[in-house]
Design an enzyme around this catalytic site. Structure first.
Site, PDB file in Angstrom:
ATOM      1  N   GLY A 257       8.812  15.231  -3.796  1.00 25.63           N
ATOM      2  CA  GLY A 257       9.228  14.761  -2.469  1.00 25.63           C
ATOM      3  C   GLY A 257       8.675  15.538  -1.309  1.00 25.63           C
ATOM      4  O   GLY A 257       9.049  15.297  -0.163  1.00 25.63           O
TER       5      GLY A 257
ATOM      6  N   GLU B 100       7.820  18.680  -9.135  1.00 24.04           N
ATOM      7  CA  GLU B 100       7.098  17.453  -9.473  1.00 24.04           C
ATOM      8  C   GLU B 100       6.444  16.808  -8.266  1.00 24.04           C
ATOM      9  O   GLU B 100       6.808  15.698  -7.871  1.00 24.04           O
ATOM     10  CB  GLU B 100       8.083  16.456 -10.103  1.00 24.04           C
ATOM     11  CG  GLU B 100       8.873  17.009 -11.273  1.00 24.04           C
ATOM     12  CD  GLU B 100       9.934  16.044 -11.773  1.00 24.04           C
ATOM     13  OE1 GLU B 100      10.683  15.474 -10.966  1.00 24.04           O
ATOM     14  OE2 GLU B 100       9.996  15.851 -12.989  1.00 24.04           O
TER      15      GLU B 100
ATOM     16  N   CYS C 178      -1.178 -13.884   4.350  1.00 26.55           N
ATOM     17  CA  CYS C 178      -0.374 -14.891   5.034  1.00 26.55           C
ATOM     18  C   CYS C 178       1.067 -14.418   5.133  1.00 26.55           C
ATOM     19  O   CYS C 178       1.942 -14.876   4.391  1.00 26.55           O
ATOM     20  CB  CYS C 178      -0.460 -16.214   4.290  1.00 26.55           C
ATOM     21  SG  CYS C 178      -2.083 -16.930   4.490  1.00 26.55           S
TER      22      CYS C 178
ATOM     23  N   TYR D 167       0.805   6.215  -3.620  1.00 26.39           N
ATOM     24  CA  TYR D 167       1.624   5.006  -3.466  1.00 26.39           C
ATOM     25  C   TYR D 167       0.910   3.872  -2.725  1.00 26.39           C
ATOM     26  O   TYR D 167       1.559   3.045  -2.098  1.00 26.39           O
ATOM     27  CB  TYR D 167       2.967   5.351  -2.772  1.00 26.39           C
ATOM     28  CG  TYR D 167       3.707   6.437  -3.511  1.00 26.39           C
ATOM     29  CD1 TYR D 167       4.249   6.184  -4.766  1.00 26.39           C
ATOM     30  CD2 TYR D 167       3.816   7.716  -2.988  1.00 26.39           C
ATOM     31  CE1 TYR D 167       4.896   7.185  -5.478  1.00 26.39           C
ATOM     32  CE2 TYR D 167       4.465   8.730  -3.688  1.00 26.39           C
ATOM     33  CZ  TYR D 167       4.998   8.457  -4.930  1.00 26.39           C
ATOM     34  OH  TYR D 167       5.634   9.452  -5.629  1.00 26.39           O
TER      35      TYR D 167
HETATM   36  C1  LIG Z   1       8.841   9.917  -7.222  1.00 26.07           C
HETATM   37  C2  LIG Z   1       9.271  11.126  -7.932  1.00 26.07           C
HETATM   38  C3  LIG Z   1       8.576  12.318  -7.758  1.00 26.07           C
HETATM   39  C4  LIG Z   1       7.403  12.458  -6.825  1.00 26.07           C
HETATM   40  O1  LIG Z   1       7.722  12.269  -5.493  1.00 26.07           O
HETATM   41  P1  LIG Z   1       6.637  12.600  -4.364  1.00 26.07           P
HETATM   42  O2  LIG Z   1       7.305  12.192  -3.105  1.00 26.07           O
HETATM   43  O3  LIG Z   1       5.426  11.798  -4.663  1.00 26.07           O
HETATM   44  O4  LIG Z   1       6.367  14.060  -4.463  1.00 26.07           O
HETATM   45  C5  LIG Z   1       8.987  13.423  -8.476  1.00 26.07           C
HETATM   46  N1  LIG Z   1      10.040  13.348  -9.340  1.00 26.07           N
HETATM   47  C6  LIG Z   1      10.722  12.206  -9.523  1.00 26.07           C
HETATM   48  C7  LIG Z   1      11.834  12.193 -10.481  1.00 26.07           C
HETATM   49  C8  LIG Z   1      10.366  11.063  -8.831  1.00 26.07           C
HETATM   50  O5  LIG Z   1      11.061   9.943  -9.016  1.00 26.07           O
END
Ligand SMILES: *Cc1c(COP(=O)(O)O)cnc(C)c1O
Length: 463
Positions: A278, A320, A391, A421
């Site tokens: 995130g 992550e 459209c 994304y």
């Molecule tokens: C989507 C997600 C991420 C990655 O989020 P980013 O905003 O791309 O860093 C990491 N862990 C989990 C569990 C997610 O669902």
């Protein structure tokens, strides 16, 4: 993302009545390095290049729209995250941001681990040689087949998302004579987006098991009892495009609290915590993301402090990041089609792609920037909305931006920070053909995901 969640202060449209915009401060020919991949420059002839290759040449060779991804930037970001967290932590790249076999190979070579959340992502990862033990499997509704396969190939961890899944994974692992390493995903009641976070977010969402009402503690109790599971830790993921560490602080505190409860009740110190992804990136000049080493330092300090005060040994941390690794490394190149000035409002600039290659603006009200990249211009800035060719009136790529007033059909414009994304959420809306991803590195360009063809469309349509 709601309008009020925008960190960058009010948007132009909120401040100035339609048609009364002030001109942008910066020269439109300048590229803000914050939002562009590292090897992107404007060369002396005015044409923008990436990895030493002019976009005009790339457009000729690969067509438009297309995503161009700076491989050395991607690798450098992987290394920056791995170095920042060091050998006592694990960095998992979130594959859902963008995954292909080339990406898996880069991750493998740079020492990162990989999060997958579907059978398709797992197939891609294994096919490109990612060792199964470096893969984490996520998702709120993994099918029995998906779980069986994950356990069979030996993924490093499955992140359990519900009470049913605890039993299901345990049963499957046991019936294969295995003990599966798992984490339990908890909902910590924190919701973070950009600069704001809510420490008392309600748990009304599909992911995870709530810490509230002792539900997560009950999940741990059940997981510890099952022979098919080796519970290695607790997982939490609080949001996306986050710039402020305060949300992680509250989340880490609550997860550590659970670890302390688990120790008190079971005499077990779970060895790992995963704080999710995130972390935010710069989509426009107004965004100021932190460097990985700042993030690592902050997270390590938060977790050590909380563990110390709970009398726990510091667990192994994992993170992550998806967007923060791949997002800034790519831009989408478009050719300008029709240009429609609306007197007193703005000028609509149509490009040869749109919501089928970037749904984020329509879906999340996301903000992007845009630049004229096939030449420079000294013309005055004009307020534009960059729209696609679909459209659908919500088919907007860049809601508010400035481009030179002499913009003409055939010019190339590029939208930076589309590595995450965009291709992974691309669609065939209007039977459009999903664009290719071209990796550029040191004077060489290579298609890593090819452009779809009309034959691809017809192949699925069995008549
Ligand atoms: C989507 C997600 C991420 C990655 O989020 P980013 O905003 O791309 O860093 C990491 N862990 C989990 C569990 C997610 O669902």
């Amino acid at each position: 993302m709601s309008r009020s969640a925008h960190p960058a202060g009010p948007r132009h449209a909120d401040v100035y009545p339609e048609g009364h915009y002030t001109a942008p401060a910066a020269d439109l020919n300048l590229l803000d390095e914050k939002v562009w991949a590292r090897s992107v420059r404007r060369d002396d002839d005015g044409v923008v290049s990436v990895g030493g290759l002019a976009v005009t040449r790339l457009a000729e060779e690969f067509g438009t729209p297309a995503y161009f991804l700076d491989e050395s930037d991607f690798r450098a970001r992987c290394r920056a995250w791995a170095d920042a967290f060091g050998p006592d932590a694990d960095v998992f790249y979130a594959g859902k941001a963008f995954l292909s076999r080339a990406v898996v190979r880069w991750l493998r070579e740079e020492g990162l681990n990989l999060d997958v959340c579907s059978g398709g992502e797992l197939t891609t990862a294994l096919d490109a040689g990612m060792p199964a033990e470096r893969i984490a499997y996520h998702g709120n509704n993994k099918s029995v087949e998906e779980i069986e396969r994950a356990v069979r190939v030996g993924v490093g961890r499955i992140v359990l998302d519900s009470f049913q899944e605890i039993v299901r994974v345990a049963h499957i692992a046991q019936s294969m004579g295995k003990r599966q390493r798992v984490q339990i995903r908890v909902t910590v009641g924190v919701e973070a987006h950009t600069h704001e976070f809510i420490a008392t977010a309600h748990e009304d969402q599909k992911f995870g098991i709530a810490l509230a009402d002792g539900q997560a503690a009950e999940a741990v109790r059940r997981a510890l009892r099952l022979d098919g599971l080796e519970l290695i830790g607790i997982h939490s993921h609080i949001g996306s495009q986050i710039f402020d560490m305060a949300g992680f602080e509250v989340s880490a505190r609550r997860v550590v609290q659970l670890l302390a409860e688990v120790r008190d009740e079971h005499g077990v110190e779970l060895p790992e915590i995963d704080l999710g992804g995130g972390l935010g990136i710069a989509y426009t000049s107004e965004d100021d993301p932190s460097e990985p080493h700042h993030i690592a330092k902050a997270l390590n300090e938060i977790v050590s402090r909380e563990c110390e005060s709970a009398g726990l040994a510091t667990p192994r941390i994992s993170v992550e990041p998806g967007r923060a690794i791949v997002g800034p490394t790519a831009f989408t190149l478009y050719e300008v089609g029709t240009i429609k000035p609306l007197e007193g409002l703005r000028t609509y600039v149509s490009v040869d792609g749109g919501m089928s290659d970037n749904i984020r603006t329509a879906l999340y009200d996301a903000e992007y920037s845009v630049a004229l990249v096939s030449r420079t211009s000294d013309a005055a800035p004009m307020l534009v909305r960059v729209v696609g060719k679909h459209c659908e009136s919500g088919d907007i790529v860049v809601r508010d931006a400035f481009l030179p007033a002499d913009l003409a059909p055939g010019d190339l414009i590029a939208v930076p920070a589309t590595g995450a994304y965009c291709r992974s959420m691309a669609s065939n809306y209007n039977h459009s053909l999903r664009p290719p991803v071209v990796a550029v590195n040191d004077g060489e360009a290579r298609v890593i995901v090819r452009r779809e063809t009309e034959e691809d469309l017809l192949r699925l349509d069995v008549g």
